[in-house]
Write a protein that holds these residues in place. Structure first.
Motif, short mmCIF file in Angstrom:
data_model
loop_
_atom_site.label_atom_id
_atom_site.label_comp_id
_atom_site.label_asym_id
_atom_site.label_seq_id
_atom_site.Cartn_x
_atom_site.Cartn_y
_atom_site.Cartn_z
N UNK A 113 0.77 -1.16 0.08
CA UNK A 113 0.11 0.08 0.09
C UNK A 113 0.99 1.16 -0.02
N UNK A 114 0.60 2.10 1.09
CA UNK A 114 1.38 3.37 1.08
C UNK A 114 2.53 3.31 2.08
N UNK A 115 2.61 2.22 2.68
CA UNK A 115 3.68 1.99 3.99
C UNK A 115 4.82 1.30 3.64
N UNK A 116 6.03 1.78 3.83
CA UNK A 116 7.54 1.13 3.24
C UNK A 116 8.08 0.29 4.64
N UNK A 117 8.26 -0.93 4.56
CA UNK A 117 8.80 -1.83 5.48
C UNK A 117 10.10 -2.12 5.13
N UNK A 118 11.04 -2.06 6.07
CA UNK A 118 12.45 -2.45 5.94
C UNK A 118 12.71 -3.63 6.35
N UNK A 119 13.79 -4.37 5.70
CA UNK A 119 14.15 -5.81 6.10
C UNK A 119 14.84 -5.75 7.47
N UNK A 120 14.22 -6.73 8.40
CA UNK A 120 15.05 -7.00 9.56
C UNK A 120 15.93 -7.99 9.46
N UNK A 121 17.28 -7.65 9.97
CA UNK A 121 18.24 -8.66 9.71
C UNK A 121 18.22 -9.73 10.85
#
Length: 121
Positions: A113-121
């Motif tokens: 959608x409009x939300x950006x999720x960054x990868x969790x290491x």
């Protein structure tokens, strides 16, 4: 006769393997997190994508953690994602969002959608 049957079985096994690998083309793996600063505190949402279209959504808002397990499916073009979770009544509810999978400055991300999720290491 034995060689013919063995050859046919090997061909069938190879074809099944190729079909399985081809169907895995639109899969995600790993955890992706977004944090939001609210007026009353911080909130975060983490999606953890697993095998066979499984997804776990963990929401942490004002110290309360909620975990939901569901399913996800990407369309063939890879630009739409459908998330399916059960509501309080146990009925499956699906919603489809625009989807982007990318990398920026060495950090992998997904945009649902409009939300950006960054990868969790």
């Amino acid at each position: 006769m034995k060689k013919t049957v063995s050859t046919i079985l090997v061909c069938v096994l190879l074809a099944c393997t190729l079909l399985t690998l081809a169907s895995c083309g639109n899969m995600l793996s790993g955890a992706y997190k977004a944090e939001v600063d609210l007026l009353i505190g911080k909130s975060s949402v983490t999606y953890e994508f697993g095998l066979f279209g499984k997804v776990t959504c963990t929401t942490n808002s004002l110290g309360k953690e909620t975990v939901e397990e569901g399913k996800y499916e990407l369309n063939d073009a890879g630009d739409k994602i459908t998330l399916t979770f059960e509501n309080e009544d146990g009925v499956a509810e699906s919603e489809t969002f625009d989807f982007v999978n990318g990398e920026e400055n060495g950090v992998k991300y997904v945009k649902i959608g409009l939300v950006k999720y960054t990868k969790v290491d």
